[in-house]
Structure formats: C-alpha cells, structure tokens
Design a protein around this motif. Structure first.
Motif, mmCIF file in Angstrom:
data_model
loop_
_atom_site.group_PDB
_atom_site.id
_atom_site.type_symbol
_atom_site.label_atom_id
_atom_site.label_comp_id
_atom_site.label_asym_id
_atom_site.label_seq_id
_atom_site.Cartn_x
_atom_site.Cartn_y
_atom_site.Cartn_z
ATOM 1 N N LYS A 96 0.848 -1.195 0.000
ATOM 2 C CA LYS A 96 0.000 0.000 0.000
ATOM 3 C C LYS A 96 0.883 1.244 0.000
ATOM 4 C CE LYS A 96 -2.319 1.151 3.744
ATOM 5 N NZ LYS A 96 -3.348 1.176 4.800
ATOM 6 N N LEU A 97 0.597 2.157 -0.897
ATOM 7 C CA LEU A 97 1.349 3.408 -0.986
ATOM 8 C C LEU A 97 0.478 4.550 -0.496
ATOM 9 C CD1 LEU A 97 2.999 2.983 -4.512
ATOM 10 C CD2 LEU A 97 4.046 2.562 -2.293
ATOM 11 N N GLU A 98 1.023 5.362 0.388
ATOM 12 C CA GLU A 98 0.289 6.505 0.896
ATOM 13 C C GLU A 98 1.022 7.779 0.506
ATOM 14 O OE1 GLU A 98 -0.416 6.289 5.049
ATOM 15 O OE2 GLU A 98 -1.480 4.375 4.963
ATOM 16 N N SER A 99 0.284 8.747 0.017
ATOM 17 C CA SER A 99 0.870 10.050 -0.287
ATOM 18 C C SER A 99 -0.025 11.134 0.278
ATOM 19 C CB SER A 99 1.027 10.236 -1.802
ATOM 20 O OG SER A 99 -0.236 10.166 -2.431
ATOM 21 N N GLN A 100 0.573 12.180 0.800
ATOM 22 C CA GLN A 100 -0.186 13.265 1.419
ATOM 23 C C GLN A 100 -0.267 14.443 0.459
ATOM 24 O OE1 GLN A 100 1.961 13.954 5.074
ATOM 25 N NE2 GLN A 100 0.664 12.515 6.205
ATOM 26 N N GLU A 101 -1.466 14.948 0.321
ATOM 27 C CA GLU A 101 -1.685 16.131 -0.509
ATOM 28 C C GLU A 101 -2.206 17.244 0.398
ATOM 29 O OE1 GLU A 101 -1.155 16.658 -3.691
ATOM 30 O OE2 GLU A 101 -0.537 14.622 -4.249
ATOM 31 N N PHE A 102 -1.509 18.371 0.430
ATOM 32 C CA PHE A 102 -1.916 19.478 1.286
ATOM 33 C C PHE A 102 -2.703 20.497 0.473
ATOM 34 C CE2 PHE A 102 1.780 17.620 3.329
ATOM 35 C CZ PHE A 102 1.326 17.485 4.631
ATOM 36 N N CYS A 103 -3.796 20.953 1.027
ATOM 37 C CA CYS A 103 -4.677 21.902 0.336
ATOM 38 C C CYS A 103 -4.736 23.187 1.165
ATOM 39 C CB CYS A 103 -6.064 21.285 0.183
ATOM 40 S SG CYS A 103 -7.224 22.350 -0.675
ATOM 41 N N PRO A 104 -3.921 24.180 0.859
ATOM 42 C CA PRO A 104 -3.897 25.411 1.658
ATOM 43 C C PRO A 104 -5.171 26.231 1.450
ATOM 44 C CG PRO A 104 -2.524 25.655 -0.277
ATOM 45 C CD PRO A 104 -2.972 24.226 -0.260
ATOM 46 N N LEU A 105 -5.534 26.998 2.482
ATOM 47 C CA LEU A 105 -6.685 27.888 2.361
ATOM 48 C C LEU A 105 -6.324 29.064 1.452
ATOM 49 C CD1 LEU A 105 -7.821 28.125 6.115
ATOM 50 C CD2 LEU A 105 -8.745 26.637 4.355
ATOM 51 N N THR A 106 -7.319 29.560 0.720
ATOM 52 C CA THR A 106 -7.099 30.794 -0.049
ATOM 53 C C THR A 106 -7.055 31.968 0.937
ATOM 54 O OG1 THR A 106 -9.453 31.254 -0.323
ATOM 55 C CG2 THR A 106 -8.404 29.824 -1.987
ATOM 56 N N THR A 107 -6.631 33.120 0.480
ATOM 57 C CA THR A 107 -6.559 34.314 1.337
ATOM 58 C C THR A 107 -7.931 34.627 1.928
ATOM 59 O OG1 THR A 107 -4.807 35.163 -0.081
ATOM 60 C CG2 THR A 107 -5.846 36.736 1.419
ATOM 61 N N GLU A 108 -8.971 34.530 1.080
ATOM 62 C CA GLU A 108 -10.327 34.824 1.555
ATOM 63 C C GLU A 108 -10.778 33.814 2.612
ATOM 64 O OE1 GLU A 108 -14.877 35.446 -0.201
ATOM 65 O OE2 GLU A 108 -13.317 34.588 -1.472
ATOM 66 N N GLN A 109 -10.495 32.514 2.368
ATOM 67 C CA GLN A 109 -10.875 31.467 3.331
ATOM 68 C C GLN A 109 -10.149 31.659 4.660
ATOM 69 O OE1 GLN A 109 -9.815 28.121 0.919
ATOM 70 N NE2 GLN A 109 -11.932 27.738 0.232
ATOM 71 N N ALA A 110 -8.867 31.992 4.583
ATOM 72 C CA ALA A 110 -8.079 32.183 5.799
ATOM 73 C C ALA A 110 -8.627 33.353 6.608
ATOM 74 C CB ALA A 110 -6.611 32.416 5.432
ATOM 75 N N ALA A 111 -9.025 34.426 5.910
ATOM 76 C CA ALA A 111 -9.566 35.598 6.599
ATOM 77 C C ALA A 111 -10.892 35.269 7.280
ATOM 78 C CB ALA A 111 -9.746 36.741 5.600
ATOM 79 N N LEU A 112 -11.760 34.512 6.594
ATOM 80 C CA LEU A 112 -13.044 34.098 7.174
ATOM 81 C C LEU A 112 -12.825 33.214 8.409
ATOM 82 C CD1 LEU A 112 -15.051 33.258 3.934
ATOM 83 C CD2 LEU A 112 -15.683 35.002 5.613
ATOM 84 N N TYR A 113 -11.888 32.287 8.298
ATOM 85 C CA TYR A 113 -11.587 31.372 9.403
ATOM 86 C C TYR A 113 -11.069 32.155 10.613
ATOM 87 C CZ TYR A 113 -9.175 27.714 12.040
ATOM 88 O OH TYR A 113 -8.741 26.878 13.033
ATOM 89 N N GLU A 114 -10.141 33.060 10.368
ATOM 90 C CA GLU A 114 -9.544 33.851 11.446
ATOM 91 C C GLU A 114 -10.599 34.727 12.120
ATOM 92 O OE1 GLU A 114 -6.497 34.336 13.858
ATOM 93 O OE2 GLU A 114 -6.271 33.244 11.966
ATOM 94 N N GLY A 115 -11.482 35.293 11.283
ATOM 95 C CA GLY A 115 -12.553 36.138 11.835
ATOM 96 C C GLY A 115 -13.514 35.331 12.698
ATOM 97 N N TYR A 116 -13.829 34.108 12.260
ATOM 98 C CA TYR A 116 -14.751 33.251 13.026
ATOM 99 C C TYR A 116 -14.143 32.892 14.383
ATOM 100 C CZ TYR A 116 -17.633 29.292 14.374
ATOM 101 O OH TYR A 116 -18.452 28.444 15.077
#
Length: 331
Positions: A292-312
């Motif tokens: 079994k092969l495992e690979s990790q894919e990272f999905c960073p937040l966009t600037t808008e998503q990061a701002a919404l998250y931080e505000g929440y």
C-alpha cells in the motif's frame, strides 16, 4: 468432549497393564486416529470434503473462497455454527451465497434463508445476489410497506416462496415477534459486530432467531472487548462459551485485567474450530497484492478562506467570555 478438552484429544493415549489386558488395542488405535482427524479438520481446516460448486452460481471462486464454502458446508454437517472472519475484500459475500445455493441445489433444503445486514450495505447485497445468483428468488424485507405478521409467514409457505429473505438489523429488531416463529434454513449476519453490545434490544432480538445453521460474517470479531466475541458466539452456537457470567469469570477478567497469556491461549483454542480468518497478507492466498502506498496532498486555504476562518475564531473567542460554563462547553 472437544468443547471441554480440545488439547487433551491430541495427547497420546495413556495406558496401564489392566487397560492393555482389558481393551482391544485396534479399537483404541482407530478411536484415537479418527478423533485426531476430526480435531485436525476442525482446528486446522485440513482434509475437509471436496464439494462441487453449485451450477447456479455465476462466478469462479478463488481457491481460498472454495475452501471457505467447503468449510461452511462441513460445519453444517457437524451441527456447528460458524464465524467467517476474512479480511474485508476477500469475498465473504460470495462464499456465503455459494453455500446458500449449495443447500438449495445439493442438499435440497426448501426452507427460506435469512440474511441480516446494515442498511448501508443492503443495496450492495441486492447487486451481489443479482450478479452471482440471478436465479435465486430473493425478497427484501425492508421499508414502511414491508409485509408483517401473518402476511410474511404466508409468503414463506407459498409454493413459489422466496428462497432468501434480505433484511436489516433495525428491521429485525422491530419485527422479531413473528420473524422468530419462522424456521429458517440459514440465518446469516453480515458485519456481525453489530450485535456486539449484548444487552441492546437489537442484539437480544437477533439471538432469538431460529435456523438450521447460524453464520456470522465479520472482519472484526473483537473490536474493543471480549464481550463482543461472546455475543457473536451466543448467536452462532448458543451455549458453547457458557453463560456470560461464567465467561466473564473464566476469560474476560483474567485477560482484560491481568493480561493472562494462559487464558488467552485457552480461549484461542476454544474458538478456533468455529472461526475461519484469512488476511490479505496470508501467503497461502497467493493474492500478490502490491504494497500500500500513501501520499499526502496538502490543500492550503485561499486568502479569503483564511480571513473568514480567522474572523470566526476571533468572534467565537470573544463570545465565549459572556457564556455560562455549560454553554461554553457546548459551544
């Protein structure tokens, strides 16, 4: 005898002069040899009778699936329930379907069988039955408009009655009053760990069902506690592990509290004849699966998503200060 003394059966015969004079040595030899063969068949699943795959089956079984089908048939011939505990993906479903067809085609059993599964895999069972056994008369006992009481019992008695009833754990719990009055050919549980909590109404209801042969399919016979194993065995072969109180005294307490290796070994020996488990890594299966092969894919937040998250987060932290301890914990 096997239930109480599984290891003793394999030990050499002890004899004294009086026994030698009194007993027929050929009888003693034959008796020990036949017992040893029987214990070997049960414990190691070796030397089981070869069987022809039913002509109604629309599939070609892998060698280990053929062995699983033959093992289920052998256990029936000996009057023993069975727990097929192969890894997920090894085809427990097709092995059980093959065995059901064998009881109809070869054993000429005309009683209906009952398969109970979680609601999430009901559609999968319908597809598998249509694919592997299209000639089998299947009735899905599920939903608000399902037949109940006398109507269902009358259906089982008809000339063209369904040979297999497919239902769910929840439905059986609701309809147990009349389902337990039917004399089934096979009662099979898929994902049998669903009855692990033995005190629940669902578990108690399913253990009331009556069939000529009880079979449990599960990739995880024990998930958390040994009480789960007792519940499954109380379904497939009632009474074999004794009452739950006795089982708790004899195995659960010394194993779960004291990690007793002696008791672990004793329990393994006791359940081994009734349990068939193969894993995908078993070299005898010759599956030759790649690692079994495992690979990790990272999905960073966009600037808008990061701002919404931080505000929440900031808004939540400020509101927590005005909340009561109960509200704060819930929030």
């Amino acid at each position: 005898l096997f239930k109480e003394l599984p290891e003793t059966l394999m030990a050499p015969l002890e004899e004294d002069e009086d026994d030698v004079m009194r007993d027929d040595p050929m009888f003693a030899f034959e008796m020990q040899r036949s017992l040893k063969q029987f214990v070997d068949q049960l414990s190691n699943k070796q030397g089981l009778p070869s069987l022809q795959v039913p002509s109604l089956l629309q599939a070609e079984l892998r060698p280990y699936q053929q062995e699983g089908f033959e093992w289920l048939s052998f256990m029936r011939s000996q009057g023993f329930g069975a727990c097929l505990a192969d890894d997920m993906g090894l085809g427990k479903t097709v092995q059980l379907i093959t065995y059901i067809l064998y009881t109809i085609e070869t054993l000429q059993n005309d009683k209906p069988s009952l398969i109970i599964c979680p609601t999430s895999v009901l559609g999968n069972w319908q597809k598998e039955l249509q694919r592997f056994a299209p000639t089998l008369r299947v009735h899905t006992h599920y939903g608000a408009n399902r037949l109940k009481d006398e109507a269902l019992i009358e259906l089982t008695a008809r000339q063209d009655a369904p040979q297999l009833f497919l239902t769910t754990f929840g439905t059986v719990t609701q309809d147990i009053e009349f389902l337990q009055t039917i004399d089934w050919n096979i009662v099979g549980l898929d994902e049998a760990q669903n009855i692990k909590n033995m005190q629940t109404q669902q578990s108690r209801s399913i253990r009331k069902l009556k069939g000529e042969h009880h079979i449990a399919l599960t990739g995880t016979p024990v998930e958390n506690r040994l009480s789960e194993l007792w519940a499954i065995f109380d379904f497939i072969h009632k009474g074999y592990l004794g009452s739950f109180t006795k089982f708790q005294e004899k195995f659960i307490t010394p194993i779960e509290r004291d990690e007793s290796e002696k008791h672990k070994h004793s329990l393994r020996m006791k359940i081994r004849p009734f349990l068939l488990r193969r894993t995908k890594r078993d070299p005898a299966l010759q599956l030759n699966l790649p690692e079994k092969l495992e690979s990790q894919e990272f999905c960073p937040l966009t600037t808008e998503q990061a701002a919404l998250y931080e505000g929440y987060i900031e808004d939540t932290m400020s509101r927590l200060e005005q909340m009561s301890p109960f509200e704060k914990r819930g929030h």
